[in-house]
Design a protein around this motif. Structure first.
Motif, PDB file in Angstrom:
ATOM      1  N   SER A 190       6.179   0.983  -6.092  1.00 60.13           N
ATOM      2  CA  SER A 190       5.809   0.297  -5.294  1.00 60.13           C
ATOM      3  C   SER A 190       4.581   0.600  -4.503  1.00 60.13           C
ATOM      4  N   GLU A 191       4.063   1.824  -4.696  1.00 58.63           N
ATOM      5  CA  GLU A 191       2.971   2.628  -4.219  1.00 58.63           C
ATOM      6  C   GLU A 191       1.566   1.966  -4.378  1.00 58.63           C
ATOM      7  N   PRO A 192       0.427   1.979  -3.832  1.00 59.76           N
ATOM      8  CA  PRO A 192      -0.617   1.581  -4.343  1.00 59.76           C
ATOM      9  C   PRO A 192      -1.268   2.387  -5.221  1.00 59.76           C
ATOM     10  N   ILE A 239     -11.034  -1.717 -13.756  1.00 62.88           N
ATOM     11  CA  ILE A 239     -10.694  -1.261 -12.636  1.00 62.88           C
ATOM     12  C   ILE A 239      -9.195  -2.024 -12.498  1.00 62.88           C
ATOM     13  N   GLU A 240      -8.267  -1.273 -12.456  1.00 63.67           N
ATOM     14  CA  GLU A 240      -6.946  -1.997 -12.267  1.00 63.67           C
ATOM     15  C   GLU A 240      -6.293  -1.389 -11.002  1.00 63.67           C
ATOM     16  N   CYS A 241      -6.155  -2.519 -10.296  1.00 61.94           N
ATOM     17  CA  CYS A 241      -5.368  -2.455  -8.899  1.00 61.94           C
ATOM     18  C   CYS A 241      -3.750  -2.718  -8.653  1.00 61.94           C
ATOM     19  N   LYS A 242      -3.146  -1.777  -8.486  1.00 58.73           N
ATOM     20  CA  LYS A 242      -1.642  -1.783  -8.355  1.00 58.73           C
ATOM     21  C   LYS A 242      -1.080  -2.003  -6.943  1.00 58.73           C
ATOM     22  N   ASN A 243      -0.345  -2.942  -6.705  1.00 62.55           N
ATOM     23  CA  ASN A 243       0.506  -3.174  -5.327  1.00 62.55           C
ATOM     24  C   ASN A 243      -0.628  -2.820  -4.077  1.00 62.55           C
ATOM     25  N   GLY A 287      -1.453   4.200   2.767  1.00 62.92           N
ATOM     26  CA  GLY A 287      -2.123   3.556   1.711  1.00 62.92           C
ATOM     27  C   GLY A 287      -3.123   4.523   0.981  1.00 62.92           C
ATOM     28  N   ILE A 288      -4.192   4.131   0.241  1.00 64.71           N
ATOM     29  CA  ILE A 288      -5.249   4.676  -0.285  1.00 64.71           C
ATOM     30  C   ILE A 288      -6.441   4.842   0.678  1.00 64.71           C
ATOM     31  N   THR A 289      -7.046   6.100   0.838  1.00 64.05           N
ATOM     32  CA  THR A 289      -8.327   6.211   1.505  1.00 64.05           C
ATOM     33  C   THR A 289      -9.269   6.863   0.689  1.00 64.05           C
TER      34      THR A 289
END
Length: 238
Positions: A6-8, A63-67, A165-167
């Motif tokens: 579930s994490e980005p 470029i694949e982005c998840k959550n 999240g992601i920084t």
């Protein structure tokens, strides 16, 4: 790699970007945490930041982005983001309280001022306060330290520590850094994953001089901030 589905996460597979006569190749996985991407001016940091934010189409690759539902991009020059005729209008365009943001930016009394009459440093700190006040799963910062005073660089770094999240930070800054989880570097047209902090510091060619000096002394800081290096050196001397 994280086992939490579930994490980005951002996955780059054979990504090729072309812009202004150069080509950039990128592979890797960005997970939750703070990622620092270094590299010389003109190496492609801005190009990659725009691609990750969805504003630049790649030549090939994935470029694949998840959550990731909400992405925010901060460009180097704050005037690129302006939409309001006054600072109050600009803050409201973010859906934020103008009084609160002006206070945090130390710009109280300037709410009715034309943003273009403010200095770039003042605009930068207003923009960064706004962007850090918004919910996001992915925060992309292109040269966030430019035009900021040392005091505001330090404040900004401290505020980044509480982000979720992601920084991803693209910078050639050599003095002020936030607590960082992962380090990357762009060199010779390719994005290279250096590793997890602090284990990767020996392999970080673009490390600031204070870290290189500590490593030569056999000291490994816990993180990349100057105070981490100072603490490590003092600990060794004790």
């Amino acid at each position: 790699m994280s086992d939490n589905l579930s994490e980005p996460q951002i996955i780059l597979k054979d990504l090729i970007l072309k812009r202004d006569g150069f080509t950039l190749l990128a592979n890797g996985v960005f997970e939750k945490g703070v990622h620092l991407i270094t590299g010389k001016i003109g190496c492609g940091k801005t190009t990659l930041s725009m691609a990750l934010a969805g504003y630049l189409r790649q030549e090939s690759g994935l470029i694949e982005c998840k959550n990731i539902e909400k992405t925010l991009l901060s460009m180097q020059f704050p005037e690129y983001h302006l939409t309001g005729l006054t600072l109050e209008d600009e803050i409201k365009s973010w859906g934020l309280s103008s009084d609160e943001i002006l206070d945090k930016s130390e710009l109280c009394g300037y709410g009715k001022t034309d943003p273009m009459k403010m200095s770039r440093g003042e605009l930068k700190r207003l923009h960064l306060v706004c962007i850090l006040s918004k919910r996001k799963d992915l925060l992309i910062l292109d040269e966030p330290f430019s035009t900021l005073s040392p005091m505001w660089k330090e404040r900004f770094c401290n505020n980044l520590a509480i982000q979720e999240g992601i920084t991803i930070i693209f910078t050639h800054e050599q003095t002020y850094f936030p607590k960082t989880d992962y380090i990357w570097d762009i060199d010779s047209g390719e994005l290279n994953y250096i590793g997890h902090v602090p284990e990767c510091l020996d392999s970080w060619k673009s490390a600031p001089e204070y870290i290189k000096t500590a490593l030569k002394k056999g000291v490994l800081p816990k993180n990349i901030r100057f105070e981490d290096t100072l603490e490590a050196i003092c600990r060794m001397q004790d």
